[in-house]
Design a protein around this motif. Sequence first.
Motif, PDB file in Angstrom:
ATOM      1  N   ALA A  70       0.852  -1.188   0.000  1.00  0.00           N
ATOM      2  CA  ALA A  70       0.000   0.000   0.000  1.00  0.00           C
ATOM      3  C   ALA A  70       0.882   1.229   0.000  1.00  0.00           C
ATOM      4  O   ALA A  70       2.005   1.205   0.495  1.00  0.00           O
ATOM      5  N   LYS A 592      -5.610   1.004  -1.923  1.00  0.00           N
ATOM      6  CA  LYS A 592      -4.569   2.021  -1.736  1.00  0.00           C
ATOM      7  C   LYS A 592      -3.225   1.629  -2.330  1.00  0.00           C
ATOM      8  O   LYS A 592      -2.187   2.162  -1.955  1.00  0.00           O
ATOM      9  N   ARG A 593      -3.261   0.726  -3.311  1.00  0.00           N
ATOM     10  CA  ARG A 593      -2.027   0.340  -3.996  1.00  0.00           C
ATOM     11  C   ARG A 593      -1.693   1.275  -5.141  1.00  0.00           C
ATOM     12  O   ARG A 593      -0.539   1.346  -5.557  1.00  0.00           O
TER      13      ARG A 593
END
Length: 802
Positions: A70, A592-593
Motif C-alpha cells: 500500500a 490504496k495500492r
Amino acid sequence: MVYQIGVIGLTIVGVRHNPLYRYTIREEIMICVQGKIGKFGSLMAATMLALPLASPVFAQSDDKEDDAPALGEIVVTATKRPERLQDVPISVQAVTGDLLRSGAVQNFEDVQVPGLRVSRGGMADTITVRGIGSGQNLGFEQSAPMYIDGVYYGRARTQRLGFLDIDRIEFLKGPQPTFLGKNAIAGAINVTTRRPDEEFGGEVEFSYEPVTNEKALFGAVDIPLGDDWATRFAVRYRKSEGYLTNTVTGRKEPEIEDLLGRMIVTGQLAERLKLTAISYFGNNDDRGRNNQSIICQPNFRRDISDAVREPCLFDRFKASSGLIPSAAESARPDLYTDDNGGSFYNRMRSVGGTLLLDYEFDSGVTLSSVTGYYKYKNYQFIDTDQGIANYSTATFTERYNQFSQEIRLISPKDGPFNWFLGAYVDKNNNDVVSTSDNDARNLLPLVVPPPPGSTNRTPAFVNARIIGSVQDSIEDASSWALFGEASYALGPVTLRGGLRYEEVKKDLEFAGCESTPYSGCTPLPVLQADRKDKKLQPAITLEFRPAEDVMLYTSFKKGFKSGGFSGTDGGPFNPEIANAYEIGLKSRFFDKRVLLNLTAFRSDYKDLQVSSFDPATALFQTTNAASARTQGLEAELQFAVTRDFRLSTNVTYLDATYEDFTTAQCFAGQTAALGCNTANNTQNLSGVTTPYAPKWSGTIAADWSQDIGSGLTLRAGSDLYFTGRFATLTDINPNSFQEKFAKLNARLGLASDSGWDLSLAVRNLTDKRTAAFKNTIPGGFNSIAAFTEPPRTFTIQARYKF
C-alpha cells in the motif's frame, strides 16, 4: 485478474490477484511507454530495467504494519493545517528530507520536479513554475518565492539558505493568494526543517564525490531539556572543486564552499502554548563559475591567434577562459584574475531567526504567530566579457534585511464548517551597489607583438569603449495583508471561498556616476521615486468526493505581484496580475495500492514582469509584457507493486506563451530581417514561448528494498527525468535554447538496524551535457555563454544514527 492503467502514455500491465496471497506479481511486468516522447523512450525503458530508487520527486512514507502492499500517507501544511496530501485541492508535490539525502541531492537546483525549474543565472538565481518566473534583475522579488518554516524568502539568492536538515519540501504550483503570508503569483516552495526529538540522539553523515572532489559532512544532535523541552543543533559543511577545467589557471571550477548551521528549541510555555525558536547562519563561497563560451562570433577575442585560441565548445572544459601568450600575461597580470585568483567570485553571508507560537483554545481554535527576521550580504565579482583579459568587469554588492510578522486563527477541523483568518506585515530594505569597468585597451596585444593570425582592433573602437560606472539602488519596502478562507461541507460536496487584500509600498533612492572616457565618475542626478500598489484577490474552490479516496475539485484564484524598480537603472515596472483556473482529480484505489492524480490548469497573466538583456547598455532591463498565458495538463501515478517494490511517474504537458508582447527587447545581434525594430530596439514576441517552458517534462521512478537477514536491508533504484526543448532568456534568443534531454539517476544502498547506512548514488548516469542558463556575453559581439550543469557524478555516502 488483470488490471490495465493508462495515464499520459504510461501503461502497466500484468498484475494478478491470487487468493492464496493478498497480492502477488506475475512473473513478468511489462512497462510500455507510448506517446510523443521521442528519443526518451530507450532511456525510460532503461530506467525500468535498472535497480530502482525512490525518486526525489515523489515523497511517500513506508507503511509496513502487515505484508499488504500500500502507498503510505503524506501529511503537508500547504493550507496551514496538517492535512493528507490527497485531501488538499491544490497541485502540490512533496518530497521528504530522507529522499533528498538518498538521492545525493545537495541543493535546490538538483531537485527535479516537472513544471518547476531552479537555476543559477548570470546575476541572480531564478525559480520558474509552469513557465512563469522572475528574470535576471536584483530589483525583483520572485514570482515563485520560498517559505522556510513559514517565513517568506522572496529574493533571488535566498534559495541557497534553506538546504539544511530538511524534513519536507512542498512544491505548490499556480497562484497562492489565500494561505501564505506574502502572495505568490506563480507558485511557491514551502520548506519545513526537522524538529528536535524528545530523546537524546543524533546522526552523522559523510559523503564523497570523486569527479568534483566534493566532500560533505553533516551532523545533528537532539538534546532533551527537561519536561516538554528539547533542542536540535544541525551543521553542514560542503566543499567541491568543480567539474570544469579553467585552462588559464589550471584549476577546477566552480569551487564551492558552504557552511550552514541551525539551532531549534521547542517547548511548552504553558499547558496550551507551544514555542518553536529557530536561529541559523549561512556562509556560501563560489570561486569560478560553471560557465563556458559556446558561440563565439568572429570579432570575439581577436587579440588571440587562431593557433592558441581555445575553441568555443560545449563540453567538460571551461572555454570562457582560454590560452594566452605568456608574455602578455606577465606584462599585465592584473587583467586575468580577481583577488581570489579567478575571473568569477561570489560570497554570501546570512543570519536569521524565526519564532513560532501556537496556542490552542478550549474550543479547539488555534492562534499562531510567525515572527521572522533575516539579513544577508552578497558580493559578486564577474568577468562579464568572459574572455582571457578583463575588457569588461562588474561587481554587485547586495545588502538585504527583512522583518515579518504573521498572525493566524484556524478553526478545528471536526465539523462541516471550517475557517481560517490571517494577517501579515513586513518591512525590508535592499541596497544594491553595482560597478562596471569597460576598457578596450585590455584587448590589444599590450607590450607584446600581435600573435600571427590575429587582427588588432582600431583606435576608434578602443577610444569608444573606455567607460566606467557606479550605481547605488536603495529600496525601502513595506506591505500588509489580510486574508482568509471559509469552507462548508454538505455531504460529498465542499465549497471553499477565500479572500485576500494586500497593500505594498516601495520607496527608491537611486544614485550613480559614469564617465566616457573613464577618468573618474561624473555624478548623475539622484533619482527618488515611490509607489503604492494594492489588490483584492478572491479565490473559490468546489470539491466533490464520490468515494472515500476520490476527490474532484475545480478552482479559480486571482494572483498579484506588486510593481517595483529595476536594480540596474532605477526604472519602474508595474504590478502583474493573474487569473488562474484549475480542475483536478486526486484518487487512490485497489486497496490504496495505486495513486492517480490529474490536473488541468490555465493562468492568464496581465503585465507580466520581464527582465531582458540590453546589448547596448550590457544591463538587464525590466519591462512589463502586455499578457501571457500558461496552460497544460499534469498527471501523477504511483503503484505499490509489492510491499517492497514501487513504481511512479509524473508527467507535465505545458503550453506557456506571451499572448501580447509587441515591445520585447531585441536579442543581441537581431537585425531587421530577423524581426527587430531597429528604431526602438524592440521585437514582437506575441505567441512565442516563455522561458523554461518545455512542452513535455516528467519523471519515471522505481524503488525496491529487501530485508536480507542479520538486521540488514538492501535498497536499490533508479529514476529518470526528461524535458523537452526550452528557452532560457526572456528575449527568446534562438541561441539560448536548451535542447531536449533525459537524465538517469541510480542508487544502491545497505542499511543496518543498528543505525549505520552505506550507499552509492550516481546522478546523470548517461553523462548528458546540459545548461541551466544561457546568456549573451556583454561586449562579446553577440557571443553566447552557457552555465553548464554537472556531468555524471558518483556520491559515496556513510551515515550513522545514534
